[in-house]
Write an enzyme that holds these catalytic residues in place. Structure first.
Site, short mmCIF file in Angstrom:
data_model
loop_
_atom_site.label_atom_id
_atom_site.label_comp_id
_atom_site.label_asym_id
_atom_site.label_seq_id
_atom_site.Cartn_x
_atom_site.Cartn_y
_atom_site.Cartn_z
N ALA A 14 0.49 -1.18 0.07
CA ALA A 14 -0.17 0.08 -0.22
C ALA A 14 1.02 1.08 -0.01
O ALA A 14 1.92 0.90 0.97
CB ALA A 14 -1.26 0.12 1.38
N GLY A 44 4.35 -1.53 -4.70
CA GLY A 44 5.46 -2.56 -4.70
C GLY A 44 6.02 -2.70 -5.79
O GLY A 44 4.98 -3.01 -6.89
N GLY A 46 7.33 -5.61 -6.84
CA GLY A 46 6.57 -6.69 -7.54
C GLY A 46 5.04 -6.47 -7.98
O GLY A 46 5.11 -6.58 -9.16
N ASN A 48 3.80 -3.85 -8.87
CA ASN A 48 4.00 -3.34 -9.91
C ASN A 48 4.56 -3.67 -12.04
O ASN A 48 3.82 -3.14 -12.80
CB ASN A 48 4.74 -1.61 -9.84
CG ASN A 48 4.61 -0.82 -8.63
OD1 ASN A 48 3.32 -1.38 -8.25
ND2 ASN A 48 5.57 0.14 -7.85
N ASN A 191 19.76 0.20 -10.78
CA ASN A 191 19.87 1.26 -11.02
C ASN A 191 20.71 2.25 -10.80
O ASN A 191 21.84 1.18 -10.06
CB ASN A 191 18.21 2.05 -10.62
CG ASN A 191 18.61 2.46 -8.89
OD1 ASN A 191 19.59 2.71 -8.06
ND2 ASN A 191 17.30 3.27 -8.56
N ASP A 263 10.22 0.15 -12.32
CA ASP A 263 9.41 -0.86 -12.50
C ASP A 263 8.23 -1.10 -13.92
O ASP A 263 9.08 -1.88 -14.51
CB ASP A 263 8.27 -1.22 -11.08
CG ASP A 263 8.97 -1.69 -10.05
OD1 ASP A 263 9.61 -1.88 -9.63
OD2 ASP A 263 8.08 -0.14 -9.47
O1 RIB Z 1 9.45 0.97 -7.75
C1 RIB Z 1 7.71 1.84 -6.96
C2 RIB Z 1 8.15 0.60 -5.81
O2 RIB Z 1 8.75 0.58 -4.50
C3 RIB Z 1 6.66 1.53 -5.52
O3 RIB Z 1 5.58 1.25 -5.32
C4 RIB Z 1 6.94 1.47 -3.87
O4 RIB Z 1 5.19 0.04 -3.28
C5 RIB Z 1 8.19 0.64 -3.33
O5 RIB Z 1 8.44 -0.57 -3.30
#
Ligand code: RIB
Length: 324
Positions: A14, A44, A46, A48, A191, A263
């Site tokens: 969240a 998160g 994963g 994403n 990165n 992501d």
């Molecule tokens: O990479 C972005 C993500 O990093 C965010 O959505 C947050 O939850 C963290 O995990």
């Protein structure tokens, strides 16, 4: 027989996005830049990446193994992933809060993030039979660094034994990638900050990035993809006689929020790779996806569809990859 899905194994959070002008100093209280911030959105790394795959893939399915908490966030996140057409049937639920991420968003669109593991720490060893089978049959497996490293280790070894490529995003907790796994990771994706941590020197430009990748490869590492923020990305192939490929960033009118850009890049690269594209095409597709992501607030919510990426590429043909 052709395999039919991309498997993401990782975190679901969240996200609580807080817009700020600056971070407070020690002992200081400051207000957010607007009273209307601090709202929930799905995230998160994963989740994403799994949603990114679902939005971008034309013929492949997105499967996501994660751990939800038994709170309202958990319920919301499940519903959102379900609506995204991500298959979450390999996931678990636990009697604890869901993972959270507190995202501090600066006016420049950059961020600082603190993650609170919650249910993301509740993985059990050994891996379930269902998950093992899913790993063995995947087209490619995507990992990040927001779940216990033992899980990433077991998944990587299993995938390697079954010739399934693994893409490992080093974003998340500040931890090393175990040396014995390096040779089993097809695409290691740090990165600029993460690769600096991994190699022990500052990576500020392309030359540093190539030197850092070569250092990792001298310890057994395979292909390394380094994302350098607004300075583009670079693919350093495992075969040192091959030339690295550089992909510049696409310029956008306004950077609203860079959260989720990494992501977006990784899921787009994985989709293009799984669909049989060349490395250059994968990088271009990934750069376009992340350019779209940074123009909207939020992580998962800002990921583009394949149609949006294709349209963007039609109108932005200039940021071409080149051999470096
Ligand atoms: O990479 C972005 C993500 O990093 C965010 O959505 C947050 O939850 C963290 O995990």
């Amino acid at each position: 027989m052709r395999k039919k899905y991309i498997l993401v194994i990782g975190s679901v959070n969240a996200d609580i996005l807080i817009e700020i002008d600056r971070l407070p100093a020690l002992g200081e209280t400051i207000a957010a830049s607007t009273p209307h911030t601090g709202t929930f959105s799905p995230g998160g790394k994963g989740a994403n990446q799994a949603a990114g795959v679902a939005r971008l893939a034309r013929s492949l399915q997105a499967k996501f193994a994660c751990q939800f908490g038994n709170d309202t966030h958990g319920e919301n996140l499940k519903q959102i992933l379900h609506n995204e057409k991500v298959d979450i049937s390999l996931s678990g639920e636990h009697l604890c809060p869901s993972g959270q991420a507190f995202i501090f968003l600066y006016p420049s669109g950059d961020n600082s993030i603190i993650i609170v593991g919650g249910a993301n720490s509740k993985w059990s060893i050994p891996l379930s039979k269902k998950l093992q089978n899913a790993v063995k049959e995947a087209t490619i497996v995507l990992l990040q660094s927001e779940i216990p490293s033992e899980i990433n280790g077991l998944v990587t070894t299993l995938a390697y034994e079954h010739n399934v490529p693994v893409m490992w995003d080093t974003g998340g907790e500040d931890r090393a990638v175990p040396k014995e796994l390096l040779s089993k990771i097809s695409f290691l994706c740090p990165n600029e900050t993460e690769i600096s941590r991994l190699v022990g020197f500052d990576v500020k430009n392309k030359e540093d990035a190539i030197a850092a990748a070569r250092q990792i490869q001298s310890q057994g590492g395979q292909n390394v993809i380094i994302t350098l923020g607004s300075n583009g990305s670079i693919f350093v192939p495992s075969n040192s006689s091959e030339t690295p490929t550089f992909q510049p960033c696409y310029s956008v009118e306004k950077v609203v929020d860079t959260t989720g850009a990494g992501d977006s890049y990784r899921s787009a690269f994985a989709v293009a790779f799984a669909e049989g594209k060349s490395i250059c095409e994968c990088m271009q597709f990934a750069a376009a996806a992340s350019a779209l992501t940074i123009q909207t607030k939020g992580a998962l919510n800002s990921l583009p569809t394949s149609e949006q990426v294709e349209e963007f590429l039609q109108h932005n043909k200039r940021a071409k990859f080149r051999a470096y």
